[in-house]
Design a protein around this motif. Structure first.
Motif, short mmCIF file in Angstrom:
data_model
loop_
_atom_site.label_atom_id
_atom_site.label_comp_id
_atom_site.label_asym_id
_atom_site.label_seq_id
_atom_site.Cartn_x
_atom_site.Cartn_y
_atom_site.Cartn_z
N GLU A 345 0.88 -1.07 0.13
CA GLU A 345 -0.07 -0.09 -0.13
C GLU A 345 0.88 1.35 -0.03
O GLU A 345 1.64 1.31 0.88
N GLY A 346 0.72 2.02 -1.14
CA GLY A 346 1.72 3.32 -1.16
C GLY A 346 1.32 4.16 -2.31
O GLY A 346 0.66 3.66 -3.19
N ASP A 347 1.98 5.13 -2.47
CA ASP A 347 1.64 6.18 -3.54
C ASP A 347 2.43 5.80 -4.70
O ASP A 347 3.49 5.14 -4.67
N ALA A 348 1.62 5.47 -5.68
CA ALA A 348 2.25 4.83 -6.87
C ALA A 348 3.20 5.57 -7.52
O ALA A 348 4.35 5.15 -8.17
N LEU A 349 3.38 7.10 -7.49
CA LEU A 349 4.15 7.72 -7.95
C LEU A 349 5.59 7.60 -7.41
O LEU A 349 6.69 7.72 -7.84
N SER A 350 5.46 7.49 -5.85
CA SER A 350 6.88 7.28 -5.13
C SER A 350 7.43 5.76 -5.63
O SER A 350 8.64 5.62 -5.76
N LEU A 351 6.54 4.77 -5.84
CA LEU A 351 6.93 3.54 -6.34
C LEU A 351 7.57 3.74 -7.61
O LEU A 351 8.57 3.12 -8.04
N TYR A 352 7.09 4.67 -8.56
CA TYR A 352 7.67 4.77 -9.83
C TYR A 352 9.06 5.31 -9.35
O TYR A 352 10.23 4.92 -10.19
N LYS A 353 9.26 6.18 -8.92
CA LYS A 353 10.70 7.04 -8.46
C LYS A 353 11.64 5.87 -8.07
O LYS A 353 12.69 5.51 -8.53
N TRP A 354 11.12 5.10 -7.04
CA TRP A 354 11.98 3.72 -6.68
C TRP A 354 12.54 2.86 -7.53
O TRP A 354 13.59 2.52 -7.66
N SER A 355 11.51 2.44 -8.19
CA SER A 355 11.64 1.33 -9.31
C SER A 355 12.37 1.91 -10.48
O SER A 355 12.89 1.00 -11.49
N MET A 356 12.36 3.20 -11.05
CA MET A 356 12.64 3.73 -12.07
C MET A 356 14.04 4.42 -12.05
O MET A 356 14.55 4.84 -13.07
N ASP A 357 14.46 4.66 -10.95
CA ASP A 357 15.87 5.49 -10.75
C ASP A 357 16.84 4.85 -11.50
O ASP A 357 17.63 5.48 -12.30
N TRP A 358 17.02 3.54 -11.73
CA TRP A 358 18.02 2.97 -12.55
C TRP A 358 18.04 3.31 -13.88
O TRP A 358 19.10 3.45 -14.83
N LEU A 359 16.66 3.40 -14.49
CA LEU A 359 16.55 3.67 -15.75
C LEU A 359 16.69 5.03 -16.00
O LEU A 359 17.39 5.45 -17.27
#
Length: 629
Positions: A345-359
């Protein structure tokens, strides 16, 4: 007398530290499902309850400048709970040794076999005691403990002091022994410190001339919770103070590592990614305020609950405010049978930042490639905005060592997400892999995505399931041994479907989603009907940001079946192993939860080793039979 003082120093200075590192490592068989329910000690307190620490607590003698504390409300109660748990696990052994006493004695080479021997020299193990630290560079440790017989301990101290003269200070007397620290008896409490200055500080606290740790606002909430809770061990460390002298050194070491990577052609392409990771880590350690943990044993259940608190003015707090927990209801839609399940459960945009930093950190000197990368990240970000805040997942092994994974997403905008998956997902994935190849070189793990195509869709329960096929998946495993090769699929299938405002995504094919849709339609059992799931949720709650449940027995059974398939010559051994674990329940015996609260992140690790009582007793039986031969 020398032996007596060594026992005393052992229990006062070291026991809790040893417990935290050894109870789980050396004696994992102290936990089990039981008739008891673990309680949550971290509850809100009213103003009337705000000062729950008893007047005679040893906490009232610890100076407020302590930077860390390990606290035990009652060593005898902790010892009893551990021994009761062990007796429950292996009742056929008969007279059980005292596990806690054994850990302490073996670790330090002492000669006692029970805590009763420590009580004989005057230690009060029924009341609380504490170990605290005033420095970590170098380590300065001290302890306070209740006494039943101050005269007996005084005799031990005088003997240990070897004739050195006692020091008088403000009406109190303390003894210093070279190499063994300083000792003082204050009423029915004994204080031990490695350094005499800390013994002086304890005396000042006892005289009211220096504040105790109970007056330190950084500690008071935690200590009051422990005083009113049911935990058997607790620890708290002031990370802000502990890390402050080392932050610049840590930063210099990270910068040095990046400089080294920049000068090496083999690693220079990874520099932007590492800089991003180091920046996140630097932000994290600068914002850390404290870490605490509690240990609770009920019957044969064990629960460890760490809590990481961040500074109020730090950047991390901004992220935490976007991650407030809610009930993880989406887990109810998962099909039954996975060895691992979970919810987020969490903010989807925060998840985007964490998961896409590598890209975002991938370098590119090609202008067209840079534009592609920018467009890809923008499209992915827009897709994430359309996701809901809740996700559920399950993992299982079926026909190969590559696990089947199912993820269910709640959606805010189903049409937008569906358009992305139908029109942009595979194309963006192919472009990302190409950019990574040009950045990191041709490696087998990236070639598995070559030639991906959309297979024929199928309909199930009036829901369309689409599958992306990666035909070159087996290339990455062409050099593995033959026994392993038969456990690796030659193709890899990713499937997805949309139903009732949710996205179903699987690594492993359409069948996984079919089972999930059947579960949602109540055609087959869902995980919510699993008793092990229900028990774990009862222990950890569903209102979390993160919740995992693990069934090690289910995983072992899957691996045994796969091993038999890989090596027919080992079928007999595998059959014997299968027979041993056949009757062991596939409960979710390990649970992990985490939630944002009180300016930090609290977690719980729940272990029910009693689920393995049958297995433990079977191994003990085989061991006894082997000794008889």
């Amino acid at each position: 007398m020398k032996n007596r003082i060594s026992l005393f120093s052992l229990i006062v200075v070291s026991c809790v530290c040893v417990l935290l590192t050894n109870i789980y490592a050396d004696h994992p068989n102290i936990a089990d499902q039981s008739d008891y329910i673990l309680t949550d000690s971290h509850v809100e307190k009213t103003e009337e309850e705000s000062n729950a620490i008893p007047e005679n607590s040893v906490l009232n003698l610890i100076p407020e400048n302590a930077i860390g504390i390990i606290y035990c409300p009652s060593l005898s109660e902790l010892n009893k709970r551990i021994n009761d748990g062990v007796a429950e696990m292996a009742p056929q052994v008969g007279q059980q040794p005292e596990i806690l006493a054994s850990i302490l004695s073996e670790s330090f080479g002492a000669g006692f076999e029970s805590l009763a021997e420590l009580e004989q020299i005057g230690l009060d193990l029924d009341n609380d005691f504490a170990i605290f630290f005033t420095s970590f560079a170098p380590v300065a440790v001290a302890a306070t403990v209740h006494l039943t017989d101050p005269d007996a301990i005084m005799e031990v101290i005088r003997t240990e002091a070897q004739g050195s003269e006692p020091t008088e200070y403000k009406g109190e007397t303390y003894f210093s022994s070279e190499g063994d620290g300083s000792f003082a008896i204050l009423g029915n409490t004994l204080a031990f410190t490695q350094h005499a200055k800390d013994c002086v500080s304890i005396i000042d606290v006892s005289k009211g001339e220096q504040n105790a740790i109970t007056a330190n606002p950084d500690y008071t909430v935690f200590l009051n919770q422990i005083a009113q809770g049911t935990d058997q061990l607790a620890a708290y460390f002031d990370l802000g103070t502990i890390l402050a002298p080392h932050i610049e050194t840590i930063m210099e070491d990270m910068n040095s590592a990046v400089d080294g990577m920049e000068s090496d052609p083999a690693t220079m392409s990874a520099v932007p990614m590492m800089e991003s990771m180091f920046g996140t880590f630097a932000e994290l350690i600068r914002d850390l305020e404290s870490v605490s943990a509690t240990l609770q044993i009920q019957g044969t259940d064990v629960q460890l609950a760490p809590f990481l608190k961040f500074k109020d003015e730090g950047k991390i707090q901004d992220t935490l405010k976007e991650l407030m927990p809610d009930e993880l209801a989406i887990m109810n839609d998962l099909p039954n049978g996975g060895f691992l399940f979970g919810g987020f459960e969490g903010d989807a945009l925060s998840l985007y930042k964490w998961s896409m930093d590598w890209l975002l950190a991938l370098p590119s000197e090609d202008e067209e490639q840079s534009q592609d990368l920018k467009k890809i990240t923008e499209e992915i970000q827009e897709m994430y905005k359309a996701l809901g805040s809740e996700q559920g997942f399950s993992v299982n092994f079926r026909d190969s060592l590559i696990p089947d994974v199912l993820v269910i997403y709640d959606l805010e905008d189903e049409d937008k997400v569906k358009t992305y998956y139908d029109e942009r997902f595979l194309d963006n994935l192919s472009k990302m892999m190409q950019i990574m190849k040009e950045t990191m070189g041709e490696i087998p793990q990236l070639t598995i995505y070559d030639g991906g195509y959309v297979g024929n869709p199928i309909m199930h329960n009036e829901v369309e399931i689409k599958t992306i096929v990666f035909p070159n998946f087996g290339v990455a495993f062409q050099d593995v041994p033959v026994e392993m090769a038969v456990l690796m699929p030659h193709e890899w299938h990713w499937s997805y479907a949309f139903s009732d405002g949710q996205l179903y995504f699987s690594l492993g094919g359409a069948e996984i989603i079919q089972r999930a849709l059947n579960s949602k339609a109540k055609v087959v059992e869902s995980i919510s009907e699993n008793v092990g799931y229900q028990n774990l949720v009862e222990k950890l709650g569903k209102e979390n940001n993160l919740l995992f449940g693990i069934s090690p027995i289910a995983a072992i059974k899957s691996f045994v079946a796969l091993a038999s398939k890989a090596d027919p010559n080992a079928a007999a051994e595998m059959q014997m192993m299968a027979g041993m674990i056949m009757g062991v329940p596939e409960n979710y015996s390990i649970g992990i939860s985490a939630k944002v609260r009180d300016g930090g992140v609290g977690a719980k690790l729940h272990i029910a080793v009693g689920d393995y009582k049958q297995l433990v007793q079977t191994f003990m039986m085989f061991s006894a039979m082997g000794q008889m031969q």
